[in-house]
Design a protein around this motif. Structure first.
Motif, PDB file in Angstrom:
ATOM      1  N   GLY A 220      -4.074   7.288  -4.434  1.00  0.00           N
ATOM      2  CA  GLY A 220      -5.092   7.790  -5.348  1.00  0.00           C
ATOM      3  C   GLY A 220      -4.757   9.129  -5.962  1.00  0.00           C
ATOM      4  N   LEU A 221      -3.726   9.812  -5.441  1.00  0.00           N
ATOM      5  CA  LEU A 221      -3.333  11.101  -5.991  1.00  0.00           C
ATOM      6  C   LEU A 221      -2.214  10.972  -7.019  1.00  0.00           C
ATOM      7  CD1 LEU A 221      -3.389  13.387  -2.815  1.00  0.00           C
ATOM      8  CD2 LEU A 221      -5.132  13.127  -4.588  1.00  0.00           C
ATOM      9  N   ALA A 222      -1.770   9.759  -7.286  1.00  0.00           N
ATOM     10  CA  ALA A 222      -0.691   9.550  -8.245  1.00  0.00           C
ATOM     11  C   ALA A 222      -1.252   9.212  -9.621  1.00  0.00           C
ATOM     12  CB  ALA A 222       0.222   8.413  -7.774  1.00  0.00           C
ATOM     13  N   HIS A 223      -0.464   9.485 -10.656  1.00  0.00           N
ATOM     14  CA  HIS A 223      -0.815   9.047 -12.003  1.00  0.00           C
ATOM     15  C   HIS A 223      -0.313   7.612 -12.171  1.00  0.00           C
ATOM     16  CE1 HIS A 223      -1.818  12.936 -14.306  1.00  0.00           C
ATOM     17  NE2 HIS A 223      -1.999  13.137 -13.023  1.00  0.00           N
ATOM     18  N   PRO A 224      -1.189   6.663 -12.448  1.00  0.00           N
ATOM     19  CA  PRO A 224      -0.751   5.263 -12.547  1.00  0.00           C
ATOM     20  C   PRO A 224       0.262   5.021 -13.659  1.00  0.00           C
ATOM     21  CG  PRO A 224      -2.995   5.539 -13.374  1.00  0.00           C
ATOM     22  CD  PRO A 224      -2.625   6.825 -12.716  1.00  0.00           C
TER      23      PRO A 224
ATOM     24  N   ILE B 138       0.847  -1.191   0.000  1.00  0.00           N
ATOM     25  CA  ILE B 138       0.000   0.000   0.000  1.00  0.00           C
ATOM     26  C   ILE B 138       0.881   1.239   0.000  1.00  0.00           C
ATOM     27  CG2 ILE B 138      -1.792   1.282   1.238  1.00  0.00           C
ATOM     28  CD1 ILE B 138      -2.559  -1.315   2.629  1.00  0.00           C
ATOM     29  N   ASN B 139       0.641   2.127  -0.947  1.00  0.00           N
ATOM     30  CA  ASN B 139       1.374   3.393  -1.008  1.00  0.00           C
ATOM     31  C   ASN B 139       0.424   4.519  -0.587  1.00  0.00           C
ATOM     32  OD1 ASN B 139       2.607   5.522  -3.658  1.00  0.00           O
ATOM     33  ND2 ASN B 139       3.212   5.451  -1.539  1.00  0.00           N
ATOM     34  N   GLU B 140       0.704   5.141   0.540  1.00  0.00           N
ATOM     35  CA  GLU B 140      -0.127   6.231   1.022  1.00  0.00           C
ATOM     36  C   GLU B 140       0.533   7.570   0.715  1.00  0.00           C
ATOM     37  OE1 GLU B 140      -2.507   5.906   4.560  1.00  0.00           O
ATOM     38  OE2 GLU B 140      -1.308   4.189   5.181  1.00  0.00           O
ATOM     39  N   PHE B 141      -0.267   8.541   0.281  1.00  0.00           N
ATOM     40  CA  PHE B 141       0.276   9.852  -0.031  1.00  0.00           C
ATOM     41  C   PHE B 141       0.570  10.632   1.236  1.00  0.00           C
ATOM     42  CE2 PHE B 141       1.094  11.741  -4.033  1.00  0.00           C
ATOM     43  CZ  PHE B 141       1.293  13.094  -3.785  1.00  0.00           C
ATOM     44  N   GLY B 142      -0.192  10.374   2.293  1.00  0.00           N
ATOM     45  CA  GLY B 142       0.060  11.047   3.551  1.00  0.00           C
ATOM     46  C   GLY B 142       1.222  10.415   4.297  1.00  0.00           C
ATOM     47  N   ARG B 143       1.515  10.960   5.484  1.00  0.00           N
ATOM     48  CA  ARG B 143       2.714  10.538   6.221  1.00  0.00           C
ATOM     49  C   ARG B 143       2.411   9.766   7.494  1.00  0.00           C
ATOM     50  NH1 ARG B 143       7.080  13.074   4.088  1.00  0.00           N
ATOM     51  NH2 ARG B 143       6.623  14.752   2.613  1.00  0.00           N
ATOM     52  N   ILE B 144       1.141   9.522   7.770  1.00  0.00           N
ATOM     53  CA  ILE B 144       0.789   8.886   9.035  1.00  0.00           C
ATOM     54  C   ILE B 144       0.777   7.368   8.926  1.00  0.00           C
ATOM     55  CG2 ILE B 144      -0.999   8.653  10.784  1.00  0.00           C
ATOM     56  CD1 ILE B 144       0.448  11.271  10.922  1.00  0.00           C
ATOM     57  N   GLY B 145       0.222   6.830   7.858  1.00  0.00           N
ATOM     58  CA  GLY B 145       0.161   5.377   7.702  1.00  0.00           C
ATOM     59  C   GLY B 145      -1.057   4.787   8.373  1.00  0.00           C
ATOM     60  N   ILE B 146      -2.184   4.764   7.651  1.00  0.00           N
ATOM     61  CA  ILE B 146      -3.443   4.307   8.235  1.00  0.00           C
ATOM     62  C   ILE B 146      -4.077   3.176   7.437  1.00  0.00           C
ATOM     63  CG2 ILE B 146      -5.797   5.016   8.853  1.00  0.00           C
ATOM     64  CD1 ILE B 146      -4.721   7.822   9.327  1.00  0.00           C
ATOM     65  N   ASP B 147      -3.891   3.162   6.132  1.00  0.00           N
ATOM     66  CA  ASP B 147      -4.589   2.192   5.285  1.00  0.00           C
ATOM     67  C   ASP B 147      -4.313   0.752   5.699  1.00  0.00           C
ATOM     68  OD1 ASP B 147      -5.863   4.092   3.848  1.00  0.00           O
ATOM     69  OD2 ASP B 147      -4.601   3.954   2.063  1.00  0.00           O
ATOM     70  N   GLY B 148      -3.083   0.474   6.122  1.00  0.00           N
ATOM     71  CA  GLY B 148      -2.772  -0.885   6.559  1.00  0.00           C
ATOM     72  C   GLY B 148      -3.618  -1.294   7.742  1.00  0.00           C
ATOM     73  N   ALA B 149      -3.817  -0.358   8.688  1.00  0.00           N
ATOM     74  CA  ALA B 149      -4.649  -0.654   9.859  1.00  0.00           C
ATOM     75  C   ALA B 149      -6.108  -0.846   9.455  1.00  0.00           C
ATOM     76  CB  ALA B 149      -4.526   0.483  10.878  1.00  0.00           C
TER      77      ALA B 149
ATOM     78  N   SER C 227      10.889  16.008  -7.198  1.00  0.00           N
ATOM     79  CA  SER C 227      10.888  15.948  -5.739  1.00  0.00           C
ATOM     80  C   SER C 227       9.522  16.315  -5.216  1.00  0.00           C
ATOM     81  CB  SER C 227      11.937  16.917  -5.181  1.00  0.00           C
ATOM     82  OG  SER C 227      11.634  18.235  -5.596  1.00  0.00           O
ATOM     83  N   GLN C 228       9.169  15.707  -4.111  1.00  0.00           N
ATOM     84  CA  GLN C 228       7.882  15.984  -3.495  1.00  0.00           C
ATOM     85  C   GLN C 228       7.964  17.274  -2.681  1.00  0.00           C
ATOM     86  OE1 GLN C 228       5.051  13.884  -3.972  1.00  0.00           O
ATOM     87  NE2 GLN C 228       6.495  13.341  -5.560  1.00  0.00           N
TER      88      GLN C 228
ATOM     89  N   GLU D 160       0.640  19.542   4.567  1.00  0.00           N
ATOM     90  CA  GLU D 160       1.370  19.874   3.350  1.00  0.00           C
ATOM     91  C   GLU D 160       0.392  20.014   2.197  1.00  0.00           C
ATOM     92  OE1 GLU D 160       3.967  16.533   3.016  1.00  0.00           O
ATOM     93  OE2 GLU D 160       2.562  15.395   1.799  1.00  0.00           O
ATOM     94  N   GLU D 161       0.876  20.542   1.102  1.00  0.00           N
ATOM     95  CA  GLU D 161       0.049  20.695  -0.088  1.00  0.00           C
ATOM     96  C   GLU D 161       0.632  19.852  -1.205  1.00  0.00           C
ATOM     97  OE1 GLU D 161      -1.583  24.212  -3.103  1.00  0.00           O
ATOM     98  OE2 GLU D 161      -0.769  24.706  -1.112  1.00  0.00           O
ATOM     99  N   GLN D 162      -0.216  19.068  -1.862  1.00  0.00           N
ATOM    100  CA  GLN D 162       0.187  18.249  -2.990  1.00  0.00           C
ATOM    101  C   GLN D 162      -0.845  18.459  -4.099  1.00  0.00           C
ATOM    102  OE1 GLN D 162       2.920  16.773  -3.276  1.00  0.00           O
ATOM    103  NE2 GLN D 162       3.690  16.336  -1.228  1.00  0.00           N
ATOM    104  N   GLN D 163      -0.361  18.863  -5.264  1.00  0.00           N
ATOM    105  CA  GLN D 163      -1.250  19.168  -6.384  1.00  0.00           C
ATOM    106  C   GLN D 163      -2.274  20.207  -5.909  1.00  0.00           C
ATOM    107  OE1 GLN D 163      -2.628  15.462  -8.248  1.00  0.00           O
ATOM    108  NE2 GLN D 163      -0.825  14.435  -7.459  1.00  0.00           N
ATOM    109  N   ASP D 164      -3.558  19.946  -6.051  1.00  0.00           N
ATOM    110  CA  ASP D 164      -4.554  20.902  -5.575  1.00  0.00           C
ATOM    111  C   ASP D 164      -5.257  20.372  -4.327  1.00  0.00           C
ATOM    112  OD1 ASP D 164      -5.763  18.891  -6.924  1.00  0.00           O
ATOM    113  OD2 ASP D 164      -7.110  20.140  -8.124  1.00  0.00           O
ATOM    114  N   PHE D 165      -4.508  19.658  -3.511  1.00  0.00           N
ATOM    115  CA  PHE D 165      -5.049  19.095  -2.275  1.00  0.00           C
ATOM    116  C   PHE D 165      -4.217  19.537  -1.080  1.00  0.00           C
ATOM    117  CE2 PHE D 165      -6.454  16.232  -5.596  1.00  0.00           C
ATOM    118  CZ  PHE D 165      -7.773  15.981  -5.257  1.00  0.00           C
ATOM    119  N   GLN D 166      -4.882  19.677   0.049  1.00  0.00           N
ATOM    120  CA  GLN D 166      -4.215  19.888   1.322  1.00  0.00           C
ATOM    121  C   GLN D 166      -4.320  18.603   2.127  1.00  0.00           C
ATOM    122  OE1 GLN D 166      -2.607  22.327   2.946  1.00  0.00           O
ATOM    123  NE2 GLN D 166      -2.859  24.132   1.643  1.00  0.00           N
ATOM    124  N   LEU D 167      -3.198  18.148   2.671  1.00  0.00           N
ATOM    125  CA  LEU D 167      -3.168  16.950   3.490  1.00  0.00           C
ATOM    126  C   LEU D 167      -2.757  17.328   4.907  1.00  0.00           C
ATOM    127  CD1 LEU D 167      -2.226  16.098   0.425  1.00  0.00           C
ATOM    128  CD2 LEU D 167      -1.668  13.937   1.510  1.00  0.00           C
TER     129      LEU D 167
END
Length: 439
Positions: A110-114, A44-55, A283-284, A321-328
């Protein structure tokens, strides 16, 4: 010296989809159908930095992953396919060598281009190690109805690079709207196979499957699923729903063994034009947080096994942080912080233009799993965790005019959506509001 382990043709499936499309639901359905004697792995690749999807996934599998021969590894803090190829190679290699899975599922953010991940997995390094099967993409019919999604390049990118498109949350679409949806898909990807998800499996509210007929939609260019809810008739609605659900599950599982034409074609390009297949490195955006967070499930496992390694002195922790047109934004709180359950939900739902809210939180109702998107609000009681984790994604940019009329559906965007682009978030105020919910 030990001989290096050589992996050969391990079946691998990408499960992609835009933010909030319902990928976790589809992955849960796939995991639920896993043969008992097979070992599977999920990256699982999460765009955020907390790590929740696995849980979230572990909770949905009743925390019995080891007994079920399912290994989950998370990579948090940005897209694994955007920074460089090395993190992806290391992560997959470790997952394969440590768990020896017989099948690998990969869920990119979901914020990445496949396309970028497909380019990497088309490299010679993986062409003998992984047998790439059909790219399964999940799309929400509710999202498609909104201009801000349908005209979003990232939303369209997932459709372009899909072998199979799972459409869910579409029960509100009439026959004409479904026809327009198929035509829109066809323009982006004329070869994709469409599967209309059994509604009862993909929404929080159970709906009668007879309300949706995939046979109402026709297209000579789009290959519709062989299984339609209209093919099942019964005077007993529950029996009919069960038959539809079984037929959908079988159709979905069959895709795990279908070859990927998208990746096959890209591999041919990579071989003939190796320089053109190289990915531009970007770079991110830097996180505004000052405390680093865990970047893989290895760290998560160690923290759970040794709670002292995640000392409360390091918490609470928050990033944004801000990524593309989203705030995380995300928070990690000590396990002894108990938040009022009702007030927490009200506070979360009042956030401006939120697109995704997820978490595992210690509340006045016990430890709760939170999984919200605009199409469904899901909470579930879970076992105690090492700490509380909460992450939100807000869309602060809107491409539609306030009075713009949706040409496809004839519907107007709401005033709230139009105001989203001008919103400024005071994160320190958010911190104070969240801490005020601690009992």
């Amino acid at each position: 010296m030990k001989n290096p382990i050589i992996f050969q043709n391990i079946p691998c499936t990408l499960v992609t989809g835009f933010l909030g499309a319902g990928k976790t639901t589809v992955i849960n359905q796939l995991l639920a159908s896993k043969p008992d004697d097979e070992r599977w792995a999920l990256l699982i690749n999460e765009f955020g930095r907390i790590g929740i999807d696995g849980a979230l996934l572990a909770s949905s599998q009743d925390n019995d992953l080891e007994q079920k021969n399912i290994a989950i590894r998370e990579v948090s803090g940005g897209c694994i396919c955007c920074t460089s190829q090395l993190p992806l190679q290391i992560t997959i290699s470790r997952l394969l060598s440590e768990h020896h899975p017989q099948r690998l599922l990969i869920e990119p953010t979901g914020l990445a281009h496949p396309r970028e991940l497909i380019l990497q997995l088309s490299a010679p390094y993986w062409q003998t190690a992984l047998k790439m099967n059909a790219v399964i993409t999940v799309m929400s019919g509710e999202q498609w109805q909104q201009i801000k999604y349908r005209d979003h390049d990232g939303f369209q990118a997932h459709v372009r690079d899909a072998d199979v498109l799972i459409i869910n949350r579409y029960t509100q679409l009439n026959i004409s709207e479904k026809q327009v949806l198929v035509e829109w898909i066809t323009k982006l990807n004329s070869q994709v196979k469409i599967i209309w998800a059994a509604s009862g499996l993909t929404t929080s509210k159970t709906t009668n499957s007879s309300d949706v007929h995939s046979s109402d939609v026709h297209s000579s260019d789009v290959h519709s699923s062989d299984v339609h809810s209209s093919d099942v008739h019964s005077s007993d609605g529950l029996v009919a729903d069960g038959l539809v659900a079984d037929a959908y599950s079988k159709t979905l599982n069959d895709q795990l063994n279908q070859p990927s034409s998208i990746i096959s074609n890209q591999r041919k390009v990579s071989i003939s034009n190796p320089k053109k297949s190289m990915i531009g490195l970007q770079s991110q955006a830097s996180s505004l947080a000052t405390v680093p967070s865990s970047s893989s499930s290895t760290d998560e496992t160690e923290a759970q096994a040794n709670p002292q390694t995640s000392a409360d002195s390091d918490l609470p922790y928050r990033y944004h942080e801000e990524q593309q047109d989203f705030q995380l934004a995300g928070w990690r709180l000590p396990a002894h912080y108990i938040l009022n359950a009702d007030d927490l939900q009200n506070w979360l739902l009042a956030l401006p233009n939120w697109q995704r809210i997820k978490g595992v939180v210690h509340t006045s109702d016990g430890w709760m799993q939170i999984n919200f998107n605009p199409g469904s609000l899901t909470t579930k009681t879970i076992d105690p965790q090492t700490d509380s984790r909460l992450e939100i994604i807000l869309q602060l940019d809107n491409t539609a005019d306030t009075h713009a009329v949706d040409k496809a559906t004839g519907k107007s965007e709401t005033e709230n959506d139009a105001k989203a682009s001008s919103l400024l978030i005071d994160w320190e105020e958010c911190d104070r509001e969240l801490m005020a919910l601690v009992i």
